[in-house]
Design an enzyme around this catalytic site. Structure first.
Site, mmCIF file in Angstrom:
data_model
loop_
_atom_site.group_PDB
_atom_site.id
_atom_site.type_symbol
_atom_site.label_atom_id
_atom_site.label_comp_id
_atom_site.label_asym_id
_atom_site.label_seq_id
_atom_site.Cartn_x
_atom_site.Cartn_y
_atom_site.Cartn_z
ATOM 1 N N GLU A 224 1.142 3.875 1.930
ATOM 2 C CA GLU A 224 1.767 4.251 3.204
ATOM 3 C C GLU A 224 2.913 3.306 3.547
ATOM 4 O O GLU A 224 3.975 3.748 4.004
ATOM 5 C CB GLU A 224 0.722 4.245 4.333
ATOM 6 C CG GLU A 224 -0.404 5.246 4.144
ATOM 7 C CD GLU A 224 -1.584 4.707 3.343
ATOM 8 O OE1 GLU A 224 -2.654 5.339 3.391
ATOM 9 O OE2 GLU A 224 -1.466 3.652 2.665
ATOM 10 N N CYS B 89 -2.069 -0.261 7.307
ATOM 11 C CA CYS B 89 -1.237 0.926 7.159
ATOM 12 C C CYS B 89 -1.215 1.757 8.435
ATOM 13 O O CYS B 89 -0.169 2.285 8.813
ATOM 14 C CB CYS B 89 -1.711 1.760 5.980
ATOM 15 S SG CYS B 89 -1.417 0.937 4.396
ATOM 16 N N HIS C 213 0.851 -1.184 0.000
ATOM 17 C CA HIS C 213 0.000 0.000 0.000
ATOM 18 C C HIS C 213 0.893 1.243 0.000
ATOM 19 O O HIS C 213 2.073 1.178 0.355
ATOM 20 C CB HIS C 213 -0.895 0.012 1.235
ATOM 21 C CG HIS C 213 -1.960 -1.034 1.211
ATOM 22 N ND1 HIS C 213 -3.078 -0.964 2.019
ATOM 23 C CD2 HIS C 213 -2.088 -2.181 0.495
ATOM 24 C CE1 HIS C 213 -3.856 -2.016 1.792
ATOM 25 N NE2 HIS C 213 -3.269 -2.768 0.879
ATOM 26 N N CYS D 270 -5.825 2.232 5.784
ATOM 27 C CA CYS D 270 -6.479 0.994 6.212
ATOM 28 C C CYS D 270 -5.864 0.551 7.546
ATOM 29 O O CYS D 270 -4.851 1.097 7.983
ATOM 30 C CB CYS D 270 -6.299 -0.081 5.142
ATOM 31 S SG CYS D 270 -4.634 -0.790 5.088
#
Length: 163
Positions: free
Chosen positions: A62, A93, A60, A90
């Protein structure tokens, strides 16, 4: 940590995260997510969603930004930094942001807005809060003496690097 009294710096760095989300999405690298990590007014690293291009479900924006920033500064701690994300992180993250000791988070789109385009994290947020035995994925606890022994070795290890 830089304190942004009027929000101009926050806006500048958040716009960079949004630009990354658009650029990398349009390049076919992954979903519409970007992140920038800043400390003392300088960008340490940038990240974008690379899930589909690297076949890594943990890639992801991040997380990729955190990985790059830690390498850039030569430390697993990003204390004093702010993470700017094009979207509310999320649960994975968010946990990574805390593990990296990032001081502050600024995001643009909300998790509800992400859900509206089929990136719905509600199930994950619900599952994390449950006891392991109550989760949708069968989860069994099988205590092992050998596993506890390794923890004990860590507890007494004189040259460990605490984190």
């Amino acid at each position: 940590m830089t304190h942004d009294i009027d929000g101009a710096l926050d806006r500048q760095f958040l716009l960079r995260a949004v630009a990354l989300s658009k650029e990398r999405m349009e390049a076919g690298l992954g979903g519409p997510f970007g992140a920038v990590i800043v400390r003392d007014g300088k960008i340490l690293a940038e990240g974008w969603n690379e899930v589909t291009s690297t076949l890594d479900p943990t890639a992801h924006a991040e997380v990729t930004a955190i990985r790059r920033a830690c390498v850039a500064v030569g430390d697993f701690s990003l204390a004093g930094a702010t993470l700017y994300s094009s979207c509310e992180p999320c649960p994975m993250c968010l946990a990574a942001i805390y593990w990296a000791r990032i001081d502050r988070l600024v995001y643009a789109n909300t998790r509800e807005e992400a859900a509206a385009i089929d990136f719905d994290d509600a199930f994950l947020y619900e599952q994390v809060a449950l006891e392991p035995s109550a989760r949708a994925m069968p989860t069994d606890h099988l205590p092992l003496t050998e596993a506890r022994d390794v923890f004990e070795l860590w507890r007494v290890k004189p040259d460990k690097i605490a984190y």
